[in-house]
Design a protein around this motif. Structure first.
Motif, mmCIF file in Angstrom:
data_model
loop_
_atom_site.group_PDB
_atom_site.id
_atom_site.type_symbol
_atom_site.label_atom_id
_atom_site.label_comp_id
_atom_site.label_asym_id
_atom_site.label_seq_id
_atom_site.Cartn_x
_atom_site.Cartn_y
_atom_site.Cartn_z
ATOM 1 N N GLU A 53 0.846 -1.182 0.000
ATOM 2 C CA GLU A 53 0.000 0.000 0.000
ATOM 3 C C GLU A 53 0.888 1.240 0.000
ATOM 4 O OE1 GLU A 53 -2.506 -3.237 1.336
ATOM 5 O OE2 GLU A 53 -0.746 -2.468 2.358
ATOM 6 N N PRO A 75 -2.524 4.230 -10.393
ATOM 7 C CA PRO A 75 -2.594 3.787 -8.992
ATOM 8 C C PRO A 75 -2.294 4.878 -7.963
ATOM 9 C CG PRO A 75 -0.636 2.901 -10.054
ATOM 10 C CD PRO A 75 -1.470 3.544 -11.127
ATOM 11 N N VAL A 104 -7.319 1.818 -10.808
ATOM 12 C CA VAL A 104 -6.212 1.357 -9.962
ATOM 13 C C VAL A 104 -5.071 0.842 -10.844
ATOM 14 C CG1 VAL A 104 -5.499 -0.278 -8.169
ATOM 15 C CG2 VAL A 104 -7.726 0.841 -8.024
ATOM 16 N N ASN A 158 -13.060 6.116 -2.550
ATOM 17 C CA ASN A 158 -13.051 6.701 -3.888
ATOM 18 C C ASN A 158 -14.231 6.143 -4.690
ATOM 19 O OD1 ASN A 158 -12.563 7.561 -6.476
ATOM 20 N ND2 ASN A 158 -10.421 6.952 -6.511
ATOM 21 N N TRP A 188 -6.679 6.116 -6.214
ATOM 22 C CA TRP A 188 -6.608 6.046 -4.747
ATOM 23 C C TRP A 188 -7.840 5.310 -4.224
ATOM 24 C CZ3 TRP A 188 -10.390 8.400 -1.727
ATOM 25 C CH2 TRP A 188 -11.199 9.354 -2.353
ATOM 26 N N MET A 189 -7.716 4.710 -3.049
ATOM 27 C CA MET A 189 -8.821 3.892 -2.533
ATOM 28 C C MET A 189 -9.596 4.530 -1.390
ATOM 29 S SD MET A 189 -7.397 0.096 -2.941
ATOM 30 C CE MET A 189 -7.096 -0.510 -4.583
ATOM 31 N N GLY A 228 -3.713 3.884 -1.195
ATOM 32 C CA GLY A 228 -4.025 3.042 -2.345
ATOM 33 C C GLY A 228 -3.024 1.906 -2.412
#
Length: 126
Positions: free
Chosen positions: A14, A94, A90, A80, A99-100, A26
């Motif tokens: 990560e 990425p 992703v 996100n 981004w997550m 992410g």
């Protein structure tokens, strides 16, 4: 592969970008390449405090499902939403549009224990 120097990294692949008391998280370029085509992101931890190294969601690729581990203790503020319809962000971006989660840091000193870009490159053999 891309390893932005302003980010911090984990052994679980990560990345973290800190902005004040908040951070974006992410998965790394290396991780998305290893996973292959990402088809679904499952994160249902919004509003929850997630401890460092605990699972905060999963990422599903064509051939596998992988857990997402929280790099630092934090409260998940936002997922996100663009990933719902476009999980392939992703793969394509990425460190940007892929981004997550956006989080509120609980203990900013944990950030200091993460890997630098150079340390992460050594970890993945780049």
């Amino acid at each position: 592969m891309n390893f932005p120097s302003e980010l911090k990294y984990t052994k679980d692949h990560e990345w973290v970008r800190v902005s004040g008391s908040e951070a974006f998280i992410g998965i790394t370029d290396f991780a998305q390449r290893e996973l292959g085509d990402i088809v679904y992101i499952d994160i249902n931890s919004v509003g929850s405090e997630v401890s460092k190294d605990e699972v905060f969601g999963t990422v599903e690729a064509v051939k596998t499902v992988s857990d997402l581990f929280m790099p630092v203790t934090a409260t998940v503020l936002e997922v996100n939403g663009d990933l719902n319809d476009n999980p392939e962000l992703v793969n394509s971006d990425p460190y940007g549009k892929g981004w997550m989660v956006k989080v509120s840091l609980t203990d900013a000193t944990e950030f200091d224990g993460l890997l630098s870009a150079d340390d992460y490159k050594v970890l993945v053999g780049a």
